[in-house]
Design a protein around this motif. Structure first.
Motif, PDB file in Angstrom:
ATOM      1  N   GLY A 100       0.821  -1.207   0.000  1.00  0.00           N
ATOM      2  CA  GLY A 100       0.000   0.000   0.000  1.00  0.00           C
ATOM      3  C   GLY A 100       0.852   1.252   0.000  1.00  0.00           C
ATOM      4  N   TYR A 101       1.917   1.214   0.786  1.00  0.00           N
ATOM      5  CA  TYR A 101       2.820   2.360   0.831  1.00  0.00           C
ATOM      6  C   TYR A 101       3.546   2.528  -0.506  1.00  0.00           C
ATOM      7  N   GLU A 102       4.021   1.422  -1.051  1.00  0.00           N
ATOM      8  CA  GLU A 102       4.723   1.480  -2.345  1.00  0.00           C
ATOM      9  C   GLU A 102       3.805   2.030  -3.435  1.00  0.00           C
ATOM     10  N   ALA A 103       2.521   1.669  -3.406  1.00  0.00           N
ATOM     11  CA  ALA A 103       1.558   2.173  -4.393  1.00  0.00           C
ATOM     12  C   ALA A 103       1.402   3.692  -4.263  1.00  0.00           C
ATOM     13  N   LEU A 104       1.345   4.179  -3.028  1.00  0.00           N
ATOM     14  CA  LEU A 104       1.255   5.631  -2.822  1.00  0.00           C
ATOM     15  C   LEU A 104       2.505   6.333  -3.316  1.00  0.00           C
ATOM     16  N   LEU A 105       3.651   5.764  -2.978  1.00  0.00           N
ATOM     17  CA  LEU A 105       4.920   6.358  -3.390  1.00  0.00           C
ATOM     18  C   LEU A 105       5.036   6.384  -4.915  1.00  0.00           C
ATOM     19  N   PHE A 106       4.612   5.312  -5.571  1.00  0.00           N
ATOM     20  CA  PHE A 106       4.636   5.252  -7.026  1.00  0.00           C
ATOM     21  C   PHE A 106       3.720   6.326  -7.612  1.00  0.00           C
ATOM     22  N   LYS A 107       2.513   6.455  -7.053  1.00  0.00           N
ATOM     23  CA  LYS A 107       1.565   7.466  -7.538  1.00  0.00           C
ATOM     24  C   LYS A 107       2.133   8.866  -7.346  1.00  0.00           C
ATOM     25  N   ALA A 108       2.777   9.095  -6.211  1.00  0.00           N
ATOM     26  CA  ALA A 108       3.355  10.416  -5.921  1.00  0.00           C
ATOM     27  C   ALA A 108       4.472  10.768  -6.897  1.00  0.00           C
ATOM     28  N   THR A 109       5.356   9.818  -7.165  1.00  0.00           N
ATOM     29  CA  THR A 109       6.488  10.106  -8.051  1.00  0.00           C
ATOM     30  C   THR A 109       6.077  10.115  -9.513  1.00  0.00           C
ATOM     31  N   ARG A 110       5.136   9.238  -9.890  1.00  0.00           N
ATOM     32  CA  ARG A 110       4.643   9.197 -11.275  1.00  0.00           C
ATOM     33  C   ARG A 110       3.908  10.486 -11.623  1.00  0.00           C
ATOM     34  N   GLY A 111       3.240  11.076 -10.631  1.00  0.00           N
ATOM     35  CA  GLY A 111       2.458  12.280 -10.876  1.00  0.00           C
ATOM     36  C   GLY A 111       3.238  13.574 -10.779  1.00  0.00           C
ATOM     37  N   LYS A 112       4.532  13.478 -10.491  1.00  0.00           N
ATOM     38  CA  LYS A 112       5.349  14.678 -10.337  1.00  0.00           C
ATOM     39  C   LYS A 112       5.327  15.518 -11.613  1.00  0.00           C
ATOM     40  N   GLY A 113       4.961  16.777 -11.464  1.00  0.00           N
ATOM     41  CA  GLY A 113       4.928  17.692 -12.597  1.00  0.00           C
ATOM     42  C   GLY A 113       3.654  17.658 -13.412  1.00  0.00           C
ATOM     43  N   LYS A 114       2.753  16.723 -13.119  1.00  0.00           N
ATOM     44  CA  LYS A 114       1.494  16.635 -13.868  1.00  0.00           C
ATOM     45  C   LYS A 114       0.421  17.470 -13.183  1.00  0.00           C
ATOM     46  N   LYS A 115      -0.456  18.026 -13.985  1.00  0.00           N
ATOM     47  CA  LYS A 115      -1.587  18.805 -13.465  1.00  0.00           C
ATOM     48  C   LYS A 115      -2.655  17.872 -12.919  1.00  0.00           C
ATOM     49  N   VAL A 116      -3.270  18.298 -11.824  1.00  0.00           N
ATOM     50  CA  VAL A 116      -4.376  17.546 -11.244  1.00  0.00           C
ATOM     51  C   VAL A 116      -5.674  18.233 -11.640  1.00  0.00           C
ATOM     52  N   ASP A 117      -6.647  17.463 -12.038  1.00  0.00           N
ATOM     53  CA  ASP A 117      -7.981  17.987 -12.352  1.00  0.00           C
ATOM     54  C   ASP A 117      -8.729  18.146 -11.026  1.00  0.00           C
ATOM     55  N   TRP A 118      -8.539  19.300 -10.384  1.00  0.00           N
ATOM     56  CA  TRP A 118      -9.114  19.504  -9.051  1.00  0.00           C
ATOM     57  C   TRP A 118     -10.637  19.526  -9.084  1.00  0.00           C
ATOM     58  N   ALA A 119     -11.234  20.041 -10.150  1.00  0.00           N
ATOM     59  CA  ALA A 119     -12.700  20.030 -10.259  1.00  0.00           C
ATOM     60  C   ALA A 119     -13.197  18.585 -10.319  1.00  0.00           C
ATOM     61  N   GLY A 120     -12.490  17.748 -11.047  1.00  0.00           N
ATOM     62  CA  GLY A 120     -12.829  16.333 -11.111  1.00  0.00           C
ATOM     63  C   GLY A 120     -12.652  15.647  -9.761  1.00  0.00           C
ATOM     64  N   GLU A 121     -11.617  16.046  -9.034  1.00  0.00           N
ATOM     65  CA  GLU A 121     -11.388  15.487  -7.701  1.00  0.00           C
ATOM     66  C   GLU A 121     -12.517  15.880  -6.748  1.00  0.00           C
ATOM     67  N   VAL A 122     -12.993  17.113  -6.867  1.00  0.00           N
ATOM     68  CA  VAL A 122     -14.118  17.557  -6.027  1.00  0.00           C
ATOM     69  C   VAL A 122     -15.311  16.636  -6.269  1.00  0.00           C
ATOM     70  N   LYS A 123     -15.631  16.381  -7.524  1.00  0.00           N
ATOM     71  CA  LYS A 123     -16.772  15.519  -7.849  1.00  0.00           C
ATOM     72  C   LYS A 123     -16.555  14.094  -7.348  1.00  0.00           C
ATOM     73  N   ARG A 124     -15.354  13.561  -7.533  1.00  0.00           N
ATOM     74  CA  ARG A 124     -15.050  12.202  -7.095  1.00  0.00           C
ATOM     75  C   ARG A 124     -15.191  12.074  -5.573  1.00  0.00           C
ATOM     76  N   LEU A 125     -14.653  13.042  -4.852  1.00  0.00           N
ATOM     77  CA  LEU A 125     -14.695  12.999  -3.388  1.00  0.00           C
ATOM     78  C   LEU A 125     -16.107  13.235  -2.853  1.00  0.00           C
ATOM     79  N   GLU A 126     -16.859  14.105  -3.509  1.00  0.00           N
ATOM     80  CA  GLU A 126     -18.253  14.306  -3.107  1.00  0.00           C
ATOM     81  C   GLU A 126     -19.031  12.999  -3.237  1.00  0.00           C
ATOM     82  N   SER A 127     -18.766  12.281  -4.323  1.00  0.00           N
ATOM     83  CA  SER A 127     -19.425  11.005  -4.547  1.00  0.00           C
ATOM     84  C   SER A 127     -19.059   9.993  -3.462  1.00  0.00           C
ATOM     85  N   LEU A 128     -17.783   9.898  -3.127  1.00  0.00           N
ATOM     86  CA  LEU A 128     -17.335   8.976  -2.081  1.00  0.00           C
ATOM     87  C   LEU A 128     -17.911   9.373  -0.720  1.00  0.00           C
TER      88      LEU A 128
END
Length: 132
Positions: A100-128
């Motif tokens: 689980g930790y390795e998966a988080l670390l991979f996601k963190a390093t893989r996403g370095k420099g990439k833009k996050v769709d924060w509006a999409g995250e708002v919708k995803r989190l509201e749903s959860l």
């Protein structure tokens, strides 16, 4: 003291993430089991704050609002883990495992420099969050 979540959709997503992590744990510290209003027997003081405590810093956009990247902790336990990071590492591995930790670390390093769709995250989190 109120948390600073940031501005715009990023701030909204961060606040929703915090609510989700706390709701998932029923606003109960995942280390000691205490909730707001309980008395901490170590200090004799009332538990006043329940935090969303990140594993990988919330400064890392790719994992900032990943629901697997945080625990619900009382302020005392959050402080304790800040002072004793090896104990926090043990806690993390006990709860999410090395994979689980390795998966988080991979996601963190893989996403370095990439833009996050924060509006999409708002919708995803509201749903959860609507499931709680």
């Amino acid at each position: 003291m109120s948390a600073s979540y940031g501005k715009g959709d990023r701030g909204k997503a961060t606040k929703l993430h915090s609510k989700l992590v706390r709701a998932r744990a029923d606003n109960r510290c995942e280390r000691c089991g205490r909730t707001r209003g309980d008395i901490n027997p170590d200090t004799g003081k009332e538990v006043k704050q329940i935090h969303c405590a990140h594993i990988i810093s919330r400064n890392v956009p790719a994992t900032r609002t990943d629901e697997n990247n945080a625990f619900c902790l009382c302020a005392s336990c959050h402080w304790y883990f800040g002072k004793w990071p090896v104990e926090f590492a043990k806690f993390v591995f006990e709860h999410i495992g090395e994979g689980g930790y390795e998966a988080l670390l991979f996601k963190a390093t893989r996403g370095k420099g990439k833009k996050v769709d924060w509006a999409g995250e708002v919708k995803r989190l509201e749903s959860l969050l609507s499931c709680y």
